[in-house]
Design a protein around this motif. Structure first.
Motif, PDB file in Angstrom:
ATOM      1  N   PRO A  12       0.788  -1.239   0.000  1.00  0.00           N
ATOM      2  CA  PRO A  12       0.000   0.000   0.000  1.00  0.00           C
ATOM      3  C   PRO A  12       0.822   1.292   0.000  1.00  0.00           C
ATOM      4  CG  PRO A  12       0.182  -0.798   2.232  1.00  0.00           C
ATOM      5  CD  PRO A  12       0.955  -1.763   1.373  1.00  0.00           C
ATOM      6  N   GLN A  13       2.107   1.230  -0.330  1.00  0.00           N
ATOM      7  CA  GLN A  13       2.945   2.426  -0.226  1.00  0.00           C
ATOM      8  C   GLN A  13       2.467   3.610  -1.065  1.00  0.00           C
ATOM      9  OE1 GLN A  13       6.616  -0.008  -0.768  1.00  0.00           O
ATOM     10  NE2 GLN A  13       7.440   1.233   0.869  1.00  0.00           N
ATOM     11  N   PRO A  14       2.075   3.419  -2.350  1.00  0.00           N
ATOM     12  CA  PRO A  14       1.571   4.578  -3.098  1.00  0.00           C
ATOM     13  C   PRO A  14       0.341   5.218  -2.447  1.00  0.00           C
ATOM     14  CG  PRO A  14       2.116   2.795  -4.599  1.00  0.00           C
ATOM     15  CD  PRO A  14       2.183   2.222  -3.215  1.00  0.00           C
ATOM     16  N   LEU A  15      -0.530   4.376  -1.866  1.00  0.00           N
ATOM     17  CA  LEU A  15      -1.721   4.892  -1.205  1.00  0.00           C
ATOM     18  C   LEU A  15      -1.351   5.650   0.057  1.00  0.00           C
ATOM     19  CD1 LEU A  15      -2.735   2.349  -2.955  1.00  0.00           C
ATOM     20  CD2 LEU A  15      -4.708   2.378  -1.445  1.00  0.00           C
ATOM     21  N   ILE A  16      -0.403   5.104   0.833  1.00  0.00           N
ATOM     22  CA  ILE A  16       0.017   5.760   2.071  1.00  0.00           C
ATOM     23  C   ILE A  16       0.649   7.115   1.779  1.00  0.00           C
ATOM     24  CG2 ILE A  16       1.646   5.619   4.008  1.00  0.00           C
ATOM     25  CD1 ILE A  16       1.166   2.559   3.967  1.00  0.00           C
ATOM     26  N   LEU A  17       1.521   7.162   0.760  1.00  0.00           N
ATOM     27  CA  LEU A  17       2.149   8.433   0.385  1.00  0.00           C
ATOM     28  C   LEU A  17       1.113   9.458  -0.051  1.00  0.00           C
ATOM     29  CD1 LEU A  17       5.307   7.261  -1.627  1.00  0.00           C
ATOM     30  CD2 LEU A  17       5.256   8.273   0.665  1.00  0.00           C
ATOM     31  N   THR A  18       0.120   8.987  -0.817  1.00  0.00           N
ATOM     32  CA  THR A  18      -0.932   9.895  -1.285  1.00  0.00           C
ATOM     33  C   THR A  18      -1.754  10.423  -0.118  1.00  0.00           C
ATOM     34  OG1 THR A  18      -1.073   8.690  -3.388  1.00  0.00           O
ATOM     35  CG2 THR A  18      -2.944  10.100  -2.808  1.00  0.00           C
ATOM     36  N   LYS A  19      -2.150   9.550   0.771  1.00  0.00           N
ATOM     37  CA  LYS A  19      -2.946   9.958   1.946  1.00  0.00           C
ATOM     38  C   LYS A  19      -2.186  10.984   2.786  1.00  0.00           C
ATOM     39  CE  LYS A  19      -5.507   8.054   5.898  1.00  0.00           C
ATOM     40  NZ  LYS A  19      -4.801   8.564   7.091  1.00  0.00           N
ATOM     41  N   LYS A  20      -0.905  10.722   3.055  1.00  0.00           N
ATOM     42  CA  LYS A  20      -0.105  11.644   3.861  1.00  0.00           C
ATOM     43  C   LYS A  20       0.025  13.002   3.187  1.00  0.00           C
ATOM     44  CE  LYS A  20       2.724   8.333   6.449  1.00  0.00           C
ATOM     45  NZ  LYS A  20       4.094   7.789   6.661  1.00  0.00           N
ATOM     46  N   ALA A  21       0.218  12.988   1.865  1.00  0.00           N
ATOM     47  CA  ALA A  21       0.369  14.244   1.136  1.00  0.00           C
ATOM     48  C   ALA A  21      -0.927  15.055   1.159  1.00  0.00           C
ATOM     49  CB  ALA A  21       0.788  13.971  -0.304  1.00  0.00           C
ATOM     50  N   VAL A  22      -2.038  14.387   0.934  1.00  0.00           N
ATOM     51  CA  VAL A  22      -3.338  15.082   0.928  1.00  0.00           C
ATOM     52  C   VAL A  22      -3.648  15.650   2.305  1.00  0.00           C
ATOM     53  CG1 VAL A  22      -5.826  14.761   0.630  1.00  0.00           C
ATOM     54  CG2 VAL A  22      -4.248  13.722  -1.009  1.00  0.00           C
ATOM     55  N   GLU A  23      -3.308  14.890   3.346  1.00  0.00           N
ATOM     56  CA  GLU A  23      -3.573  15.341   4.722  1.00  0.00           C
ATOM     57  C   GLU A  23      -2.718  16.531   5.117  1.00  0.00           C
ATOM     58  OE1 GLU A  23      -4.975  11.437   7.287  1.00  0.00           O
ATOM     59  OE2 GLU A  23      -2.848  11.684   6.856  1.00  0.00           O
ATOM     60  N   SER A  24      -1.455  16.526   4.692  1.00  0.00           N
ATOM     61  CA  SER A  24      -0.501  17.512   5.217  1.00  0.00           C
ATOM     62  C   SER A  24      -0.307  18.743   4.336  1.00  0.00           C
ATOM     63  CB  SER A  24       0.862  16.846   5.441  1.00  0.00           C
ATOM     64  OG  SER A  24       1.392  16.370   4.210  1.00  0.00           O
ATOM     65  N   SER A  25      -0.771  18.690   3.086  1.00  0.00           N
ATOM     66  CA  SER A  25      -0.495  19.785   2.150  1.00  0.00           C
ATOM     67  C   SER A  25      -1.680  20.735   2.011  1.00  0.00           C
ATOM     68  CB  SER A  25      -0.140  19.200   0.779  1.00  0.00           C
ATOM     69  OG  SER A  25       0.042  20.235  -0.163  1.00  0.00           O
ATOM     70  N   GLU A  26      -1.350  21.981   1.762  1.00  0.00           N
ATOM     71  CA  GLU A  26      -2.377  22.989   1.478  1.00  0.00           C
ATOM     72  C   GLU A  26      -2.841  22.894   0.029  1.00  0.00           C
ATOM     73  OE1 GLU A  26      -3.729  25.073   3.727  1.00  0.00           O
ATOM     74  OE2 GLU A  26      -2.491  24.089   5.237  1.00  0.00           O
ATOM     75  N   GLU A  27      -2.073  22.164  -0.773  1.00  0.00           N
ATOM     76  CA  GLU A  27      -2.435  21.990  -2.189  1.00  0.00           C
ATOM     77  C   GLU A  27      -3.773  21.271  -2.317  1.00  0.00           C
ATOM     78  OE1 GLU A  27      -0.929  22.857  -5.013  1.00  0.00           O
ATOM     79  OE2 GLU A  27       1.036  23.558  -4.325  1.00  0.00           O
ATOM     80  N   LYS A  28      -4.469  21.571  -3.412  1.00  0.00           N
ATOM     81  CA  LYS A  28      -5.739  20.896  -3.697  1.00  0.00           C
ATOM     82  C   LYS A  28      -5.541  19.750  -4.687  1.00  0.00           C
ATOM     83  CE  LYS A  28     -10.266  21.574  -5.808  1.00  0.00           C
ATOM     84  NZ  LYS A  28     -11.123  22.451  -6.609  1.00  0.00           N
ATOM     85  N   ASP A  29      -4.578  19.896  -5.583  1.00  0.00           N
ATOM     86  CA  ASP A  29      -4.376  18.937  -6.667  1.00  0.00           C
ATOM     87  C   ASP A  29      -3.045  18.204  -6.507  1.00  0.00           C
ATOM     88  OD1 ASP A  29      -6.761  19.756  -8.072  1.00  0.00           O
ATOM     89  OD2 ASP A  29      -5.662  21.591  -8.600  1.00  0.00           O
ATOM     90  N   PHE A  30      -3.077  16.901  -6.838  1.00  0.00           N
ATOM     91  CA  PHE A  30      -1.908  16.047  -6.651  1.00  0.00           C
ATOM     92  C   PHE A  30      -1.700  15.165  -7.873  1.00  0.00           C
ATOM     93  CE2 PHE A  30      -3.799  17.147  -2.667  1.00  0.00           C
ATOM     94  CZ  PHE A  30      -2.731  17.448  -1.836  1.00  0.00           C
ATOM     95  N   LEU A  31      -0.430  15.006  -8.244  1.00  0.00           N
ATOM     96  CA  LEU A  31      -0.044  14.089  -9.306  1.00  0.00           C
ATOM     97  C   LEU A  31       0.731  12.940  -8.666  1.00  0.00           C
ATOM     98  CD1 LEU A  31       0.676  13.079 -12.187  1.00  0.00           C
ATOM     99  CD2 LEU A  31       2.576  14.731 -12.164  1.00  0.00           C
ATOM    100  N   VAL A  32       0.221  11.715  -8.828  1.00  0.00           N
ATOM    101  CA  VAL A  32       0.890  10.531  -8.297  1.00  0.00           C
ATOM    102  C   VAL A  32       1.409   9.729  -9.483  1.00  0.00           C
ATOM    103  CG1 VAL A  32       0.712   8.545  -6.767  1.00  0.00           C
ATOM    104  CG2 VAL A  32      -0.811  10.513  -6.426  1.00  0.00           C
ATOM    105  N   ILE A  33       2.711   9.475  -9.503  1.00  0.00           N
ATOM    106  CA  ILE A  33       3.321   8.725 -10.602  1.00  0.00           C
ATOM    107  C   ILE A  33       3.590   7.300 -10.122  1.00  0.00           C
ATOM    108  CG2 ILE A  33       5.245   8.612 -12.240  1.00  0.00           C
ATOM    109  CD1 ILE A  33       5.672  11.638 -11.679  1.00  0.00           C
ATOM    110  N   VAL A  34       3.029   6.309 -10.816  1.00  0.00           N
ATOM    111  CA  VAL A  34       3.227   4.905 -10.461  1.00  0.00           C
ATOM    112  C   VAL A  34       3.669   4.137 -11.703  1.00  0.00           C
ATOM    113  CG1 VAL A  34       1.527   4.999  -8.586  1.00  0.00           C
ATOM    114  CG2 VAL A  34       0.805   4.293 -10.869  1.00  0.00           C
ATOM    115  N   ASP A  35       4.125   2.887 -11.476  1.00  0.00           N
ATOM    116  CA  ASP A  35       4.645   2.123 -12.610  1.00  0.00           C
ATOM    117  C   ASP A  35       3.929   0.797 -12.848  1.00  0.00           C
ATOM    118  OD1 ASP A  35       5.546   0.651 -10.482  1.00  0.00           O
ATOM    119  OD2 ASP A  35       7.674   1.014 -10.843  1.00  0.00           O
TER     120      ASP A  35
END
Length: 199
Positions: A12-35
Motif C-alpha cells: 500500500p505504499q503509493p496509497l500511504i504516500l498519497t494519503k499523507k500528502a493530501v492530509e498535510s499539504s495545502e495543495e488541492k491537486d496532486f499528481l501521483v506517478i506509479v509504474d
C-alpha cells in the motif's frame, strides 16, 4: 500541483504516500506517478471511497500519471482497505526461532536478519509470516528485524505471533510489529496455505 513519485513502490505504499500528502499539504491537486496497473486500480478505489476526484493517463506500460484532487466532501479512508498486493502469493513463512539453521547460533542470528531483509526486498512476497516459539523474539523489542518486518507489513504481508509463546517469553508489552494470534488461527493459516516454508 504537488507531485508524488511512487514508482518502484508496491501497495500500500503509493496509497500511504498519497494519503499523507493530501492530509498535510495545502495543495488541492496532486499528481501521483506509479509504474503498475495494480497501483492505478487501488488508488482509484481509495480515491473514490475518500471522495477525491480521480483521473489517470497511461504514459507507457511502466508509467501512469494519476491525478487526484480534494473537494469539499473529501474524507480520507485507510489505505490498507483498498490494497490488493499483486506480488503476494499463498505462501506462508513459519519461523520458529530467532536464528537460522543449526550449528553456530551467532551466525544463525546474522542469517535470520539477512533472510528477513531479503524477504522485504524480494519481488514476490509471502501472504503471511507466522512466528512461534523463539521466533516471536524477532517481532519484539530488541529484535534486529523490526524495520524490515514493518516494511513487509506495509507491503501487505500479514505478521502473526503466537500468543502462547509471547506469554511464555513475557513479551506481551514488547511486541513491536504484527498481531498476537491464537493456535486455531495459526493452524488455519498453515492448513490453507498453498506452500509453507519452515525456517
Amino acid at each position: 500541483m504537488k507531485e508524488i513519485n511512487a514508482k518502484g513502490l508496491v501497495c500500500p505504499q503509493p496509497l500511504i504516500l498519497t494519503k499523507k500528502a493530501v492530509e498535510s499539504s495545502e495543495e488541492k491537486d496532486f499528481l501521483v506517478i506509479v509504474d503498475n496497473d495494480t497501483a492505478v486500480k487501488n488508488l482509484e478505489k481509495f480515491a473514490k471511497s475518500s471522495n477525491l476526484d480521480f483521473r489517470f493517463e497511461k504514459i507507457s506500460d511502466n508509467e501512469f500519471n494519476i491525478f487526484v484532487s480534494k473537494n469539499t466532501n473529501t474524507s480520507l479512508q485507510e489505505p490498507s482497505a483498498f490494497c490488493s498486493v499483486e506480488n503476494s502469493s499463498d505462501v506462508v513463512i513459519a519461523i520458529s526461532k530467532d536464528f537460522m539453521g543449526n550449528g553456530s547460533e551467532e551466525l544463525g542470528k546474522l542469517l535470520i536478519k539477512g533472510f528477513v531483509y531479503t524477504s522485504s526486498e524480494y519481488e514476490k512476497l509471502p501472504k503471511t509470516m507466522v512466528f512461534f516459539n523463539g521466533g516471536v523474539k524477532l517481532t519484539s523489542e530488541g529484535s534486529p528485524c523490526i524495520d524490515d518486518l514493518k516494511k513487509l507489513e506495509e507491503k501487505g504481508v500479514e505478521i502473526i505471533s503466537c500468543g502462547n509463546f509471547i506469554d511464555y517469553y513475557e513479551l506481551k508489552e514488547k511486541l513491536l510489529v504484527g498481531e498476537i494470534s491464537n493456535m486455531y488461527t495459526i493452524y488455519e493459516t498453515l492448513f490453507n496455505a498453498g506452500k509453507v516454508i519452515n525456517i
